[in-house]
Design an enzyme around this catalytic site. Structure first.
Site, short mmCIF file in Angstrom:
data_model
loop_
_atom_site.label_atom_id
_atom_site.label_comp_id
_atom_site.label_asym_id
_atom_site.label_seq_id
_atom_site.Cartn_x
_atom_site.Cartn_y
_atom_site.Cartn_z
CG ASP A 177 12.84 -6.25 -2.84
OD1 ASP A 177 11.47 -6.32 -3.52
OD2 ASP A 177 12.88 -7.64 -2.90
CG ASP A 226 14.84 -5.46 -6.23
OD1 ASP A 226 13.90 -5.82 -6.39
OD2 ASP A 226 15.17 -7.03 -5.42
CG ASP A 240 17.29 -10.14 -2.96
OD1 ASP A 240 15.81 -10.09 -3.44
OD2 ASP A 240 16.85 -10.77 -2.65
#
Length: 480
Positions: A177, A378, A374
């Site tokens: 990410d 996600d 995080d």
């Protein structure tokens, strides 16, 4: 309770600094090698060592409820779990004992039949039983896994179980990410422009902008305020502050007049040609400052890369890991970050479902995928991946879904985790080889009388010691 800790002592409980300043070493927990300056309002962790200074802090959590206590519980649970590679030893052990007993009986019968010496036949049969003790075989996997997990915890990587550690060693693709993983997760001023016609210098322009924005909670406003604080600029007094939603803020600053901070169009500003040629001004959010209706300057605000991101990406690439970026941010921003890091595979403007589907698509291609994130967005992708890493302190759903937790919010810890996993599984395989080789070599020698029961017992003990010593090498193995 309010507690005091001085230099050379350790923090007794998780808490908040009440007064004083001190440098704390939290490397035992987060893997961060540099001491951290703790001041009033900062959080301190149980077990942290004060290398300099003195503080008083208010205790918030004790014992097993502290982060250190939680780590110890998680580590104990993980070290007690069984890795899939251990099943090989289990399968062998199921047939090992009856096979060895059969070989010992056969050794006794053949030696008595052909040698005629009952005592010698019994001695050789006993020697087979003694040397074939499966201790080394049973220790091969758990010994290495316990040392590997202990060391990973010292680097700030908490694996949930041994299976996750073993699976990590097989990863060949890492999906990252962007926000909060590669970048710092909060907007910062990455470039500043000053109008040559403005009478004020760059610091004064920043100081005036911060004064006008001081009552605003917008993330871009906070980036301006934080930049002024980092430069230790005095806080100016502002009044008659007025914000227009989605546009900006205007206020009267004592001694300077009307200060307007906001979008270019709202301030009547067009980006100069020399700035348009610079990529950072094309992808960043632009905040303009006007003083008494005269354009003074502008800031380019973006989510900056973490300091160690570039070096961590390089380490992963050196391990022949394919790296993908999957982000919900706009394409121009993601493309810019990917180009900065030398990453060829990236996707932008992705929702949580699209991330999970993209991870599954990579797995269908035969890749072993590790997902790093995080946020709540996600979580689906973390659950879909073969191995998943979540940043500590992020969304609870992400942390609970992940195979491992990263304590330092750093891609460097992903590289450390992969290197440790490779080293651990390599030692497990070495231990299994030593155990099998020992038995394959030792049983025939005992059967033909070359090893007495005394020597066989010593050799059996040495095999177990060799396996443990080999596992302990992980404590000193290099991760680069």
């Amino acid at each position: 309770d309010i507690l005091q800790t001085n230099a050379g002592n350790r923090i007794a409980a998780d808490g908040i600094v009440h007064s004083g300043e001190a440098w704390c070493d939290e490397s035992y927990l987060t893997g961060e090698s540099k001491p951290l300056l703790k001041q009033a309002g900062d959080k301190v962790l149980a077990g942290a060592l004060l290398s300099n200074g003195s503080i008083t802090y208010q205790a918030q959590t004790l014992g097993s409820q502290t982060l250190l206590g939680d780590m110890m519980q998680a580590l104990a649970q993980a070290q007690g779990s069984k890795a899939p590679i251990a099943r090989l030893a289990d399968k062998v052990s199921m047939v090992f004992v009856p096979a060895v007993v059969a070989i010992a009986v056969l050794t006794f019968i053949l030696n008595w039949w052909f040698g005629g010496d009952f005592n010698e036949a019994v001695t050789r049969g006993v020697a087979v039983l003694v040397i074939a003790c499966p201790c080394a075989l049973g220790l091969a996997t758990p010994a290495a896994m316990m040392v590997g997990m202990g060391r990973s915890a010292r680097y700030g990587v908490w694996f949930k179980d041994a299976a996750s550690l073993e699976r990590t060693s097989q990863v060949n693709t890492v999906v990252l990410d962007k926000t909060g993983t590669l970048t710092q997760g909060k907007p910062q001023i990455v470039a500043q422009w000053r109008n040559p016609a403005c009478q004020y210098d760059a610091q004064t322009i920043l100081q005036l902008a911060a004064a006008a924005e001081q009552l605003t909670t917008h993330p871009l406003a906070q980036a301006v305020i934080q930049a002024a604080e980092q430069q230790n600029l005095p806080v100016l007094t502002a009044s008659n502050s007025h914000s227009e939603i989605g546009q900006g803020t205007q206020a009267q600053v004592d001694g300077y007049g009307a200060v307007k901070v906001g979008k270019p169009a709202w301030c009547g500003f067009s980006i100069p040609g020399q700035l348009q040629q610079q990529e950072i001004w094309q992808i960043a959010s632009i905040v303009v400052v006007a003083i008494n209706n005269e354009i003074a300057g502008a800031f380019a605000i973006a989510d900056a890369l973490k300091e160690d991101t570039a070096s961590a990406i390089k380490r992963l690439q050196q391990q022949n890991i394919d790296i993908h970026i999957m982000s919900g941010d706009q394409r121009s921003v993601v493309e810019y970050i990917a180009r900065q890091l030398g990453i060829s595979y990236y996707q932008a403007e992705m929702n949580p479902r699209a991330k999970a589907e993209a991870v599954r698509a990579l797995m269908q291609q035969g890749k072993v995928v590790a997902m790093v994130g995080d946020g709540i967005n996600d979580a689906p992708a973390l659950a879909a991946a073969d191995v998943s890493f979540a940043m500590y302190g992020g969304a609870d759903v992400a942390t609970n879904t992940a195979s491992a937790t990263l304590m330092r919010h750093s891609v460097t810890q992903v590289a450390d985790a992969l290197a440790l996993a490779h080293a651990t599984v390599r030692v497990v395989k070495q231990n299994l080889f030593f155990a099998f080789f020992y038995n394959i070599l030792g049983i025939p020698l005992a059967a033909i009388g070359w090893l007495s029961p005394v020597i066989a017992g010593a050799a059996m003990a040495m095999s177990s010691i060799s396996v443990l010593l080999n596992a302990l090498r992980l404590r000193k193995s290099r991760l680069d």
